[in-house]
Design a protein around this motif. Structure first.
Motif, PDB file in Angstrom:
ATOM      1  N   VAL A  19      -5.246  10.102   6.818  1.00  0.00           N
ATOM      2  CA  VAL A  19      -4.547   9.052   6.022  1.00  0.00           C
ATOM      3  C   VAL A  19      -5.464   8.097   5.067  1.00  0.00           C
ATOM      4  CG1 VAL A  19      -3.054   7.061   6.109  1.00  0.00           C
ATOM      5  CG2 VAL A  19      -2.597   9.023   7.650  1.00  0.00           C
ATOM      6  N   SER A  73       3.201  -1.579   5.066  1.00  0.00           N
ATOM      7  CA  SER A  73       2.904  -0.245   4.535  1.00  0.00           C
ATOM      8  C   SER A  73       2.508   0.722   5.659  1.00  0.00           C
ATOM      9  CB  SER A  73       1.776  -0.551   3.339  1.00  0.00           C
ATOM     10  OG  SER A  73       2.219  -1.590   2.555  1.00  0.00           O
ATOM     11  N   GLY A  74       1.752   0.390   6.619  1.00  0.00           N
ATOM     12  CA  GLY A  74       1.271   1.244   7.436  1.00  0.00           C
ATOM     13  C   GLY A  74       2.158   1.589   8.804  1.00  0.00           C
ATOM     14  N   GLN A 126       2.829   5.132   9.638  1.00  0.00           N
ATOM     15  CA  GLN A 126       1.783   5.974   9.213  1.00  0.00           C
ATOM     16  C   GLN A 126       1.554   6.366  10.878  1.00  0.00           C
ATOM     17  OE1 GLN A 126       1.128   7.431   6.666  1.00  0.00           O
ATOM     18  NE2 GLN A 126       2.587   6.251   5.586  1.00  0.00           N
ATOM     19  N   MET A 179      -4.627   4.991   2.029  1.00  0.00           N
ATOM     20  CA  MET A 179      -3.918   4.343   1.485  1.00  0.00           C
ATOM     21  C   MET A 179      -4.199   3.582   0.176  1.00  0.00           C
ATOM     22  SD  MET A 179      -0.970   4.373   3.826  1.00  0.00           S
ATOM     23  CE  MET A 179      -0.130   2.987   3.698  1.00  0.00           C
ATOM     24  N   GLY A 234      -1.981   1.834  12.494  1.00  0.00           N
ATOM     25  CA  GLY A 234      -1.530   1.442  11.137  1.00  0.00           C
ATOM     26  C   GLY A 234      -1.345   0.095  10.814  1.00  0.00           C
ATOM     27  N   TRP A 286       0.777  -1.274   0.176  1.00  0.00           N
ATOM     28  CA  TRP A 286      -0.007  -0.120  -0.058  1.00  0.00           C
ATOM     29  C   TRP A 286       1.029   1.304  -0.026  1.00  0.00           C
ATOM     30  CZ3 TRP A 286      -5.485  -0.880   0.429  1.00  0.00           C
ATOM     31  CH2 TRP A 286      -5.719  -2.147   0.535  1.00  0.00           C
ATOM     32  N   GLU A 287       0.452   2.439  -0.602  1.00  0.00           N
ATOM     33  CA  GLU A 287       1.245   3.498  -0.615  1.00  0.00           C
ATOM     34  C   GLU A 287       0.125   4.419  -0.291  1.00  0.00           C
ATOM     35  OE1 GLU A 287       1.958   5.412  -4.323  1.00  0.00           O
ATOM     36  OE2 GLU A 287       0.459   4.362  -5.478  1.00  0.00           O
ATOM     37  N   ARG A 288       0.533   5.580   0.449  1.00  0.00           N
ATOM     38  CA  ARG A 288      -0.140   6.785   0.912  1.00  0.00           C
ATOM     39  C   ARG A 288      -0.395   7.879  -0.153  1.00  0.00           C
ATOM     40  NH1 ARG A 288       0.490  10.309   6.563  1.00  0.00           N
ATOM     41  NH2 ARG A 288      -1.353  12.196   6.208  1.00  0.00           N
TER      42      ARG A 288
END
Length: 450
Positions: free
Chosen positions: A443, A416-417, A420, A445, A399, A125-127
């Motif tokens: 946020v 990924s998190g 965050q 994602m 996250g 995942w990307e933010r």
């Protein structure tokens, strides 16, 4: 003392210190436990579940889950004595490592732990960048097609995308709210083809028939019991909405009229059946803080205190309360299929996740669940979903993101998190390629298939 003798002495001292350290470790925590304690001390996001009836973006009313390794107070984390011991041991190891490096170029002494190997987790995942403040909480997301979608949340957040979720901008609500300066907390948005609905509080409902290009406000009585929790677009001017008091209302004429689907609110039901054997059922717990509607029109909701849950079937006069068959309080519940009778899930305090056994009878006060094992580190799991390819995903406090490829038997952490500063409240897939995670701190994602 010549140089050779000096270097030999330093080497012997370093070796002795290593022996002392590992002897102490053998009598206390393992290397893995020490790494975990340090990780808890570094974390800045407590495990919480957002209450849809009482959450405030500026002040949370939830009680964070306490861990044997740390105590959380508000947004700060205070390490327990085990965490302090971790830092002490790590400090001593750093000294040994530096000493060994100085010993005639013999190289640093390796003190890696199993925790180091576990850090190499997958990242799927990307933010995404959003035009919102970092105090915004995102509640819901919906798409009308592959490109166009909407994202809603607190502080008046109502965003639109026309590139599949890569970029977002403010949606045009001028026709619906005009010069209204209220920062509505938009709870839910739903589309069926080009017809969309959204609800929030203070009590507000808007409706669109052109894919969200324009919206109109739907008037509602000030006597509406409870606050809006969700809305479901059914197409052709039809929709259903639900409140935290358990009121379910349906329209078939684009919001001109609404018909109650439940004859009594939850508090009235509980007051009537409080002697029926449902644990925790009382007049004062007659509200729900999370609710899900399946594709069959059935609802499941968790009461505000998490001590039992309720279900509703179309055609019923009232909600059916159910005992929780676990000592831990319920955080939230939902479905991973079309019918909650065979795809219900439940999360409980401290990271518990359970799935319904077989086909559930919603008319019975107790329903059997089986629990799966997720090493969440004590963080609560707040949402679970199934991807089209059968993968299960879940998200939670701090996250946390987890993936299961074997129907929940085992779970793998996704990194990924990890960095965050948010709790993740919702995860949603539209197909195998499009998925999103919504959280606090503004946020969002986006899924990247790997």
């Amino acid at each position: 003392m010549n140089t050779k003798t000096f270097l030999l002495s330093v080497t012997l001292v370093a070796a002795a210190l290593v022996c002392i350290i590992f002897q102490r470790d053998a009598t206390g925590m393992s290397d893995y436990d020490l790494g975990a304690a340090a990780s808890f001390a570094r974390s800045a996001a407590p495990a919480t579940r957002m209450s849809s009836s009482s959450f405030s973006s500026s002040s949370s009313s939830f009680v964070p889950q306490q861990s044997s390794r740390c105590q959380r107070f508000g947004s700060r984390v205070f390490a327990s004595s085990r965490g302090a011991q971790s830092q002490e041991v790590v400090g001593r190891r750093k000294f040994v490592e530096n000493t060994g490096m100085a010993a005639a170029g013999m190289g640093a002494i390796s003190l890696s732990s199993p925790r180091d190997a576990a850090a190499a987790k997958s990242a799927s995942w990307e933010r995404l960048d959003l035009p919102v403040a970092d105090t915004v909480v995102l509640f819901d997301i919906e798409f009308t097609d592959d490109k166009n979608g909407y994202l809603v949340g607190s502080q008046g957040t109502f965003l639109r995308t026309n590139d599949g979720g890569k970029t977002w901008s403010n949606a045009d609500l001028s026709n619906a709210i005009g010069d209204d300066e209220i920062k509505y907390r938009w709870e839910s948005v739903s589309f069926k083809d080009n017809e969309g609905w959204a609800v929030g509080k203070p009590a507000i409902m808007v409706h669109s028939t052109d894919g969200g290009k324009s919206w109109e406000r739907i008037p509602f009585s000030s006597q509406l019991p409870g606050d809006f929790l969700g809305v479901t677009a059914l197409g052709d001017g039809q929709a259903e909405t639900i409140t935290n008091a358990g009121g379910i209302y349906r329209t078939v004429n684009a919001g001109k009229n609404w018909k109650a689907q439940v004859l009594e609110t939850i508090d009235a039901t509980l007051n009537r059946v409080s002697s029926s054997g449902v644990s925790g059922a009382s007049y004062y717990s007659g509200s729900i803080n999370s609710v899900v509607r399946d594709n069959m029109g059935q609802y499941i909701g968790v009461n505000a205190r998490g001590n039992f849950y309720l279900t509703f079937k179309p055609g019923s006069d009232a909600w059916m309360p159910h005992n929780r068959r676990t000592i831990r309080r319920i955080v939230t519940m939902g479905v991973v299929g079309d019918d909650l009778t065979n795809s219900m899930w439940m999360t409980t305090r401290a990271g518990g996740v359970s799935f319904v056994k077989g086909d559930a009878n919603l008319d019975e006060p107790e329903i059997d669940f089986y629990e799966t094992s997720i090493n969440s580190g004590g963080y609560g799991i707040l949402d679970v979903t199934r991807r089209e390819n059968g993968d299960l995903w879940c998200v939670g406090g701090g996250g946390k993101i987890f993936l299961s490829r074997n129907n929940g038997k085992t779970w793998t952490a996704d990194s990924s998190g990890d960095n965050q500063p948010a709790n993740f409240y919702k995860i949603k897939f539209y197909d195998d390629k499009r998925g999103f995670i919504l959280g606090s701190a503004g946020v969002l994602m986006k899924f990247n298939d790997i």
